[in-house]
Every structure is written in C-alpha cells, then in structure tokens.
Design an enzyme around this catalytic site. Sequence first.
Site, short mmCIF file in Angstrom:
data_model
loop_
_atom_site.label_atom_id
_atom_site.label_comp_id
_atom_site.label_asym_id
_atom_site.label_seq_id
_atom_site.Cartn_x
_atom_site.Cartn_y
_atom_site.Cartn_z
CG LEU A 109 -0.91 1.79 -3.84
CD1 LEU A 109 -2.07 1.37 -4.73
CD2 LEU A 109 0.09 0.65 -3.70
N GLY A 159 0.82 -1.21 0.00
CA GLY A 159 0.00 0.00 0.00
C GLY A 159 0.85 1.26 0.00
N GLY A 161 5.64 4.22 -8.77
CA GLY A 161 6.32 2.94 -8.97
C GLY A 161 5.30 1.80 -8.99
CG HIS A 162 3.19 0.79 -5.45
ND1 HIS A 162 3.45 1.85 -4.61
CD2 HIS A 162 3.71 -0.31 -4.85
CE1 HIS A 162 4.10 1.41 -3.55
NE2 HIS A 162 4.28 0.12 -3.67
#
Length: 277
Positions: free
Chosen positions: A29, A27, A32-33
């Site tokens: 976020l 989580g 990158g995520h």
Amino acid sequence: MLVIQNLSQLRQYREQKGSIALVPTLGNLHEGHLSLVRHALNEGERVLVSIFVNPLQFGAGEDFERYPRTLEADFAKLESIGTDAVFTPDLSMLYPFRQTVLIRPSDLASDLCGVTRPGHFAGVATVVLKLFNLARPEVALFGKKDYQQLFIIQEMVEQLNVPVRIVGIETVRDLDGLALSSRNSYLSVSERAEAPMLYATLQDVVQKISSGKDGYEMLCEAATRKMRDKGWQVEYVTVRDSDTLQLPEQGCNRLVILAAVWIGKTRLIDNIEFICD
Ligand code: PAF
C-alpha cells in the site's frame, strides 16, 4: 483494526451493524491506496480493505511472483488512518476449485491494456465479483489510475445488477507528477528520475488539445515518438471519449488521454481526464 483471515470471520464481520465500504487492493500500500481508504471513511460506516495478489489477473511471464508482498507494513499504514478491518484471504479461500467460471467483460477488455494483457480484465472482474459476493459491501472504491479497470468494473456492476455502488478516486501523484504505483518500486534510480516524463508528455498533449489543436492521432504519435526517443517502449498513447472509452466522435468534449509504457522492465500506465470546450 480487525484482521480477517478466513471466511467465517468475514461472515461474522459482515453480519455486524453498519454499511461496508470496500477497498480491494493487491497490497504493498502507498498513499494512493490510503487516499481510497480516506474517501471510503466518508462512504460507509465501516471500511474494509482487502489485500490479495490475484493470480488470475497476471499473465504468463508477468510479475505475479515478484509483486511486492508487505503485509505487516500495510497493516501499520491501514491502522494509522483508522481502517476498520482488513481481509487477507489466501489462495485456497478465493480459489478452492480450479476457476473455470469467469466473468467475460465487454470487448473493451481486449483494447488498450487488454491488447498486451489478454485475460487480465477477466481475472480482475472475476476476483472483484468474488470479493463483492463475500463481503457484500454497499460501496467499493477504485483508483482512476487504472481507468480502464474502473470502467470495466462499473460496466460489470451495471450489467449484472450487482448491488454495489462504485466510486472512482483521483490518482495520487508524487511531487514530480509520477502517479503512485506499487510497480514504481521496480524502477532503478535513473529510470525513476525520467519516469515523470510520462505524465508531463500527457499533460503536453492535453494542453495542445485544450488550446485548439486537433488531430488527436498525430499528437499522440508525436508523444509516442518523444517517449521512444528516451528508449521507452510505448504500448499506446490515445485520446478517448471518457464516457465510453471509445475513440471520440466529432464534437465529443469529455475526453481522457491514456498511455502505457515500459521503462526498462517496468510497465507504467497513466491517464488524464479533461474537458475540451
Ligand atoms: O487494482 C488492483 O489493485 C486490482 O486489480 C484489484 C482491483 C484489487 C483486483 O485484484
């Protein structure tokens, strides 16, 4: 976007049509995520993101308690880029019993980050395998910033015949070069201003090796000194064979430089893969 909060909802989701690309996360976020999710959209017919701050991978005194939990903001980001579903298990769902059965990764798990984070990769591998067993994805995506983690997950999947294809995705950086990480939010303004020196220092070593300098150890020691002079605590800077993560043998040209440092109370890691002809 479907929010899956329990195992029966996950079962129902799994039983619907379409291959699943899983993006496991803790989580909080960031881009990158989101880059993992965008790549996942091309890998599977459905993209499932899991958000779970896994206590098993945090050691005593680490940042499990203060790890940023930003579920609502995370949902908004995921929804805006077309994520199919998000799975947000709670502790009792993933760990209904005291977890006495753990994945023991190879010896690599006690090298590099594993030196100061004993048990970390066993915790990562165990939760990742649980997520694979529950979600049964065809493919799962992980960032290359956590290079050692990606390597250990790949090894686990290969050696335990887990039917999931692992895809590693390039690190996303801020404009000044700092690799995106949820832990960057721990940095003070002045620490954030000096943090790009981590990537710059690694780039400098890569450039020296690429232009023919050898003596990797000496180059890494010089890089360590430079960062220590800034007041940083340096856990390691090392050049490895990017295919094995072991020290490179003579003639090995597929390399990766990896580092872990502390800037004040914040631990940052980074790496650069490169080929040296
Ligand atoms: O890299 C992460 O975010 C975590 O280690 C992972 C893979 C989600 C396991 O908890």
